[in-house]
Motif scaffolding. Structure first.
Motif, mmCIF file in Angstrom:
data_model
loop_
_atom_site.group_PDB
_atom_site.id
_atom_site.type_symbol
_atom_site.label_atom_id
_atom_site.label_comp_id
_atom_site.label_asym_id
_atom_site.label_seq_id
_atom_site.Cartn_x
_atom_site.Cartn_y
_atom_site.Cartn_z
ATOM 1 N N GLN A 114 0.686 -1.318 0.055
ATOM 2 C CA GLN A 114 -0.182 0.107 0.067
ATOM 3 C C GLN A 114 0.775 1.245 0.001
ATOM 4 O OE1 GLN A 114 -2.947 -0.502 3.218
ATOM 5 N NE2 GLN A 114 -4.463 -1.002 1.548
ATOM 6 N N SER A 115 2.033 1.119 -0.746
ATOM 7 C CA SER A 115 2.924 2.289 -0.872
ATOM 8 C C SER A 115 3.063 2.758 -2.401
ATOM 9 C CB SER A 115 4.287 2.019 -0.010
ATOM 10 O OG SER A 115 3.970 1.882 1.155
ATOM 11 N N TYR A 116 2.046 2.555 -3.253
ATOM 12 C CA TYR A 116 2.355 2.633 -4.688
ATOM 13 C C TYR A 116 2.438 4.274 -5.042
ATOM 14 C CZ TYR A 116 1.338 1.473 -9.495
ATOM 15 O OH TYR A 116 1.260 1.289 -10.852
ATOM 16 N N PRO A 117 3.652 4.437 -5.371
ATOM 17 C CA PRO A 117 4.063 5.812 -5.790
ATOM 18 C C PRO A 117 3.687 6.451 -7.137
ATOM 19 C CG PRO A 117 5.877 4.741 -5.731
ATOM 20 C CD PRO A 117 4.868 3.523 -5.560
ATOM 21 N N TRP A 118 3.326 5.456 -8.269
ATOM 22 C CA TRP A 118 3.437 5.960 -9.433
ATOM 23 C C TRP A 118 2.024 6.153 -9.856
ATOM 24 C CZ3 TRP A 118 5.856 1.204 -7.870
ATOM 25 C CH2 TRP A 118 7.070 1.372 -7.918
ATOM 26 N N ARG A 119 1.901 7.130 -10.921
ATOM 27 C CA ARG A 119 0.456 7.599 -11.348
ATOM 28 C C ARG A 119 -0.337 6.768 -12.350
ATOM 29 N NH1 ARG A 119 0.836 14.285 -12.475
ATOM 30 N NH2 ARG A 119 1.596 14.982 -10.345
ATOM 31 N N PHE A 120 0.612 5.796 -13.075
ATOM 32 C CA PHE A 120 -0.187 4.937 -13.787
ATOM 33 C C PHE A 120 -0.890 4.170 -13.265
ATOM 34 C CE2 PHE A 120 4.212 3.366 -13.710
ATOM 35 C CZ PHE A 120 4.202 2.012 -13.028
ATOM 36 N N PHE A 121 -1.941 3.585 -13.553
ATOM 37 C CA PHE A 121 -2.887 2.627 -12.941
ATOM 38 C C PHE A 121 -2.506 1.073 -12.670
ATOM 39 C CE2 PHE A 121 -7.463 0.113 -12.954
ATOM 40 C CZ PHE A 121 -7.576 0.413 -11.633
ATOM 41 N N PHE A 122 -2.243 0.785 -11.489
ATOM 42 C CA PHE A 122 -1.606 -0.502 -11.397
ATOM 43 C C PHE A 122 -2.140 -1.963 -11.886
ATOM 44 C CE2 PHE A 122 -1.064 -4.471 -8.755
ATOM 45 C CZ PHE A 122 -0.051 -4.644 -8.893
ATOM 46 N N PRO A 123 -3.688 -2.103 -11.828
ATOM 47 C CA PRO A 123 -4.053 -3.153 -12.379
ATOM 48 C C PRO A 123 -3.647 -3.463 -13.953
ATOM 49 C CG PRO A 123 -5.507 -2.310 -10.790
ATOM 50 C CD PRO A 123 -4.516 -1.390 -11.012
ATOM 51 N N ALA A 124 -4.168 -2.145 -14.792
ATOM 52 C CA ALA A 124 -3.947 -2.100 -16.117
ATOM 53 C C ALA A 124 -2.808 -2.340 -16.618
ATOM 54 C CB ALA A 124 -4.564 -0.855 -16.594
ATOM 55 N N ALA A 125 -1.756 -1.494 -15.882
ATOM 56 C CA ALA A 125 -0.136 -1.759 -16.187
ATOM 57 C C ALA A 125 0.270 -3.234 -15.823
ATOM 58 C CB ALA A 125 0.608 -0.591 -15.393
ATOM 59 N N HIS A 126 -0.154 -3.721 -14.579
ATOM 60 C CA HIS A 126 0.328 -4.873 -14.200
ATOM 61 C C HIS A 126 -0.130 -6.170 -15.255
ATOM 62 C CE1 HIS A 126 2.302 -7.165 -10.863
ATOM 63 N NE2 HIS A 126 1.191 -7.971 -11.158
ATOM 64 N N TYR A 127 -1.298 -5.908 -15.629
ATOM 65 C CA TYR A 127 -1.657 -6.948 -16.624
ATOM 66 C C TYR A 127 -1.219 -6.982 -17.955
ATOM 67 C CZ TYR A 127 -5.213 -9.352 -19.615
ATOM 68 O OH TYR A 127 -5.970 -10.437 -20.140
ATOM 69 N N ALA A 128 -1.011 -5.731 -18.528
ATOM 70 C CA ALA A 128 -0.387 -5.476 -19.714
ATOM 71 C C ALA A 128 1.117 -5.989 -19.820
ATOM 72 C CB ALA A 128 -0.614 -4.053 -20.177
ATOM 73 N N VAL A 129 1.815 -5.681 -18.919
ATOM 74 C CA VAL A 129 3.295 -5.949 -19.047
ATOM 75 C C VAL A 129 3.377 -7.490 -18.381
ATOM 76 C CG1 VAL A 129 5.508 -5.654 -17.742
ATOM 77 C CG2 VAL A 129 3.879 -3.671 -18.175
ATOM 78 N N ALA A 130 2.427 -8.195 -17.856
ATOM 79 C CA ALA A 130 2.434 -9.822 -17.799
ATOM 80 C C ALA A 130 2.457 -10.326 -18.944
ATOM 81 C CB ALA A 130 1.117 -10.086 -16.702
ATOM 82 N N TRP A 131 1.619 -9.679 -19.740
ATOM 83 C CA TRP A 131 1.703 -10.698 -21.245
ATOM 84 C C TRP A 131 3.040 -10.214 -21.961
ATOM 85 C CZ3 TRP A 131 -1.608 -14.083 -22.634
ATOM 86 C CH2 TRP A 131 -2.583 -14.256 -21.956
#
Length: 355
Positions: A114-131
């Protein structure tokens, strides 16, 4: 040694990818997909495995990079051109693999803390980079398959493993095991009191953690609050006393967060299907649940038809025998088996039966 560490790292990444994909489908189900209602612990298990396999991958990735980093600086073959091109492609795939996996692990760890410092939305970025990561893993495995086969298949052909390398291998796998055991209590009840680094336990009002408080969500309960049940045949509203007067049911269900923590509690309320029947609404359809939360991605959710039919899906009024606290969704919230925590909508004000 490098191959064996890579094998364990590959298992951790594959498990992390598959469970992460399951989490994405549970939260954003396409038309062809239905997340099952049973077992009730299903989302807790898959998301717990997702986070713990990611944690296990951290020391394994560091050990893997340590064992191979001198090769990154090896001079590429200049001739023939075919070998140079193959070398360049292999290095590019390795760079993409390392960058994508590091991105996933680092952002994932910051998110669960719970210390996420970035502006990009975590779930969307996490899902895209996972592929990107899993694609780079597939390319890497394809390129290295002959080497992996030789290292694992023919024991006589392997170079002698000196004691120092054996110790390094044991240290890397041991560190991964310790990291998992030190944090597994966040989602494994039997380890809750034995995991010193579990970031959530029994903390929170009524013994259940809270991610988003009523104040943080900007929720204000109107003095004339009533629950609206809207369906194709009409609309009916219920006051809190009327809801409490309907037949109640208690269920012991887990609430599991995308951050990997989970907690089991006893919830009491009206089964959603019974409430719809009392309102004269048709059963067997999906229901849109709206919250008093004025904005946000999870101010509303869709309860699939399978969960509406399940008698364990409750419009909960009480937690652990007491009325819900404001941070747990007073006056009422949805609690359903095997649902992601972000979809267990709090501060419910409207149920709408979809066509």
């Amino acid at each position: 040694m490098t191959t064996r560490i890579g094998l364990w790292l590959g298992v951790a990444i594959a498990l992390c990818f598959c469970t992460g994909l399951a989490s994405h489908l549970a939260q954003h189900p396409p038309a062809w997909f239905a997340w099952p209602t049973r077992p009730a612990q299903l989302y807790r298990i898959t998301q717990g495995l997702h986070v713990l396999s990611g944690i296990a991958a951290v020391p394994l990735l560091l050990a893997k990079l340590w064992s191979v980093y001198p090769r990154f600086f090896a001079r590429p073959p200049l001739r023939p051109v075919r070998r140079l091109l193959a070398h360049t492609a292999e290095r590019a795939a390795t760079l993409a693999l390392v960058a994508a996996v590091l991105f996933e692990l680092v952002t994932g760890l910051f998110n669960v803390a719970q210390s996420y410092p970035w502006r990009f939305f975590f779930p969307a970025a996490h899902y895209a980079v996972a592929w990107v990561a899993i694609g780079a893993v597939a390319v890497h495995l394809g390129v290295k398959l002959p080497v992996i086969g030789a290292a694992l298949g023919d024991r006589a052909a392997r170079p002698a493993v000196v004691a120092e390398r054996r110790a390094f291998l044991r240290t890397a796998t041991g560190a991964a095991g310790i990291a998992v055991l030190a944090t597994a209590g966040v989602t494994v009840p039997g380890l809750r009191d034995r995991s010193p680094l579990a970031w959530r336990g029994r903390s929170g009002p009524q013994g259940v953690p809270v991610n988003r408080t009523a104040a943080a969500a900007g929720v204000v309960l109107p003095a004339d609050w009533r629950l609206m049940v809207v369906h194709p045949g009409g609309t009916r509203s219920f006051g809190l006393a009327e809801l409490a007067g309907l037949p109640q049911r208690s269920e012991r269900l887990p609430i599991a967060c995308v951050e990997g923590w989970s907690a089991t509690a006893t919830w009491t309320g009206v089964p959603v299907r019974d409430l719809l029947a009392a309102a004269g609404a048709p059963l067997g359809r999906a229901v849109r649940v709206s919250s008093l939360e004025p904005a946000g991605l999870y101010a509303a959710s869709v309860l699939p038809a399978a969960h509406v039919r399940d008698p364990r899906t409750l419009l909960a009024l009480r937690l652990a025998g007491a009325p819900l606290t404001p941070d747990h969704g007073y006056p009422c919230r949805i609690i359903a088996p095997s649902r992601p925590g972000v979809l267990q909508t709090k501060w419910v004000t409207r149920l709408e039966v979809l066509g």
